[in-house]
Design a protein around this motif. Structure first.
Motif, PDB file in Angstrom:
ATOM      1  N   ILE A  72      15.583 -52.044 -40.668  1.00 58.80           N
ATOM      2  CA  ILE A  72      14.139 -51.845 -40.815  1.00 58.80           C
ATOM      3  C   ILE A  72      13.492 -51.920 -39.436  1.00 58.80           C
ATOM      4  O   ILE A  72      13.529 -52.961 -38.775  1.00 58.80           O
ATOM      5  N   ASP A  73      12.908 -50.808 -39.010  1.00 61.14           N
ATOM      6  CA  ASP A  73      12.254 -50.734 -37.702  1.00 61.14           C
ATOM      7  C   ASP A  73      10.768 -50.455 -37.867  1.00 61.14           C
ATOM      8  O   ASP A  73      10.307 -50.051 -38.935  1.00 61.14           O
TER       9      ASP A  73
ATOM     10  N   ALA B 122      21.559 -61.519 -46.317  1.00 58.05           N
ATOM     11  CA  ALA B 122      21.133 -62.339 -45.193  1.00 58.05           C
ATOM     12  C   ALA B 122      20.081 -61.566 -44.397  1.00 58.05           C
ATOM     13  O   ALA B 122      20.075 -60.334 -44.390  1.00 58.05           O
ATOM     14  N   HIS B 123      19.187 -62.278 -43.722  1.00 62.37           N
ATOM     15  CA  HIS B 123      18.104 -61.620 -42.980  1.00 62.37           C
ATOM     16  C   HIS B 123      18.074 -62.090 -41.534  1.00 62.37           C
ATOM     17  O   HIS B 123      18.228 -63.282 -41.259  1.00 62.37           O
TER      18      HIS B 123
ATOM     19  N   SER C 270      29.827 -60.100 -44.568  1.00 63.43           N
ATOM     20  CA  SER C 270      30.068 -59.801 -45.973  1.00 63.43           C
ATOM     21  C   SER C 270      28.885 -60.243 -46.816  1.00 63.43           C
ATOM     22  O   SER C 270      28.250 -61.263 -46.539  1.00 63.43           O
ATOM     23  N   GLY C 271      28.573 -59.456 -47.830  1.00 60.13           N
ATOM     24  CA  GLY C 271      27.496 -59.833 -48.736  1.00 60.13           C
ATOM     25  C   GLY C 271      26.170 -59.152 -48.471  1.00 60.13           C
ATOM     26  O   GLY C 271      25.228 -59.303 -49.238  1.00 60.13           O
ATOM     27  N   GLY C 272      26.101 -58.369 -47.395  1.00 64.93           N
ATOM     28  CA  GLY C 272      24.891 -57.612 -47.118  1.00 64.93           C
ATOM     29  C   GLY C 272      23.982 -58.278 -46.103  1.00 64.93           C
ATOM     30  O   GLY C 272      23.917 -59.508 -46.021  1.00 64.93           O
ATOM     31  N   ALA C 273      23.283 -57.470 -45.324  1.00 67.79           N
ATOM     32  CA  ALA C 273      22.377 -57.986 -44.301  1.00 67.79           C
ATOM     33  C   ALA C 273      21.187 -57.064 -44.117  1.00 67.79           C
ATOM     34  O   ALA C 273      21.312 -55.841 -44.228  1.00 67.79           O
ATOM     35  N   VAL C 274      20.048 -57.666 -43.847  1.00 72.91           N
ATOM     36  CA  VAL C 274      18.833 -56.931 -43.513  1.00 72.91           C
ATOM     37  C   VAL C 274      18.440 -57.339 -42.098  1.00 72.91           C
ATOM     38  O   VAL C 274      18.289 -58.526 -41.810  1.00 72.91           O
ATOM     39  N   LEU C 275      18.285 -56.371 -41.214  1.00 74.22           N
ATOM     40  CA  LEU C 275      17.845 -56.639 -39.856  1.00 74.22           C
ATOM     41  C   LEU C 275      16.558 -55.874 -39.611  1.00 74.22           C
ATOM     42  O   LEU C 275      16.456 -54.688 -39.945  1.00 74.22           O
TER      43      LEU C 275
END
Length: 204
Positions: free
Chosen positions: A7-8, A29-30, A100-105
């Motif tokens: 997300i930018d 995770a974020h 693992s498990g997904g990430a949002v940056l």
């Protein structure tokens, strides 16, 4: 299995709010990558050289209470224009994205540089006037002494610096979905973002 949401967008467009909500909704995770640059910028205000500050960054530095000040924001934008600073912070961000498990940056170059292969890319934006009012409200709520014109000028100065830098300039990835939050409520922006993540994740 990893699943990355990049997300930018410019300051005060709502990308952080959207990113936190998406992470919570899907159990990802974020990482607010802006905090890496703010923490680095904060160290430079104490006299540390930018590249040294980036290389010495500790997780505890991201917990500092004064990372949201206007002074630190400007310092963050300045150090972010230094290629060696960005290089020092890239691997940390990519390792986070691959967990693992997904990430949002969320940040300014996630979809273009840090995670060009992210499953979902969003570019969150809003008009200058709306962004300035949002940032002003945030700063005033924290006791800062400033005004709308000052905040607007600082936002535009930061936008110009971020967009014009030679390394990883602020711009949407070619395949990013544009999310304009100018007239959206927080709930509306979050739902639009979550719908896109669900669409890609579920293959619909």
């Amino acid at each position: 299995m990893s699943f990355t949401v990049a997300i930018d967008g410019p300051a005060a467009a709502g990308k952080g709010t959207v990113a936190r909500a998406v992470a919570a909704r899907f159990g990802f995770a974020h990482l607010d990558t802006g905090l890496l640059y703010r923490a680095t910028g904060r160290r430079t205000l104490d006299g540390t050289e930018p590249v040294e500050a980036a290389r010495a960054l500790l997780a505890a530095d991201l917990e500092s209470d004064d990372l949201r000040t206007a002074e630190v924001a400007q310092a963050a934008s300045r150090v972010a224009a230094v290629p060696e600073v960005r290089a020092a912070l890239v691997e940390f961000q990519r390792a986070f994205a691959a967990r693992s498990g997904g990430a949002v940056l969320d940040g300014r170059d996630i979809g273009t540089v840090i995670c060009p292969d992210a499953e979902v890319k969003l570019f969150v934006t809003a008009s200058d006037d709306v962004r300035a009012q949002r940032r002003l409200d945030e700063l005033l709520s924290k006791g800062a002494e400033t005004d709308y014109d000052t905040v607007l000028a600082e936002l535009r100065q930061r936008d110009e610096r971020d967009s014009a830098r030679a390394t990883a300039p602020l711009l949407p990835a070619a395949d990013a979905v544009l999310l304009d939050t100018t007239t959206l409520t927080i709930e509306g922006a979050v739902e639009a973002a979550c719908a896109e993540v669900a669409r890609v994740r579920d293959g619909t």
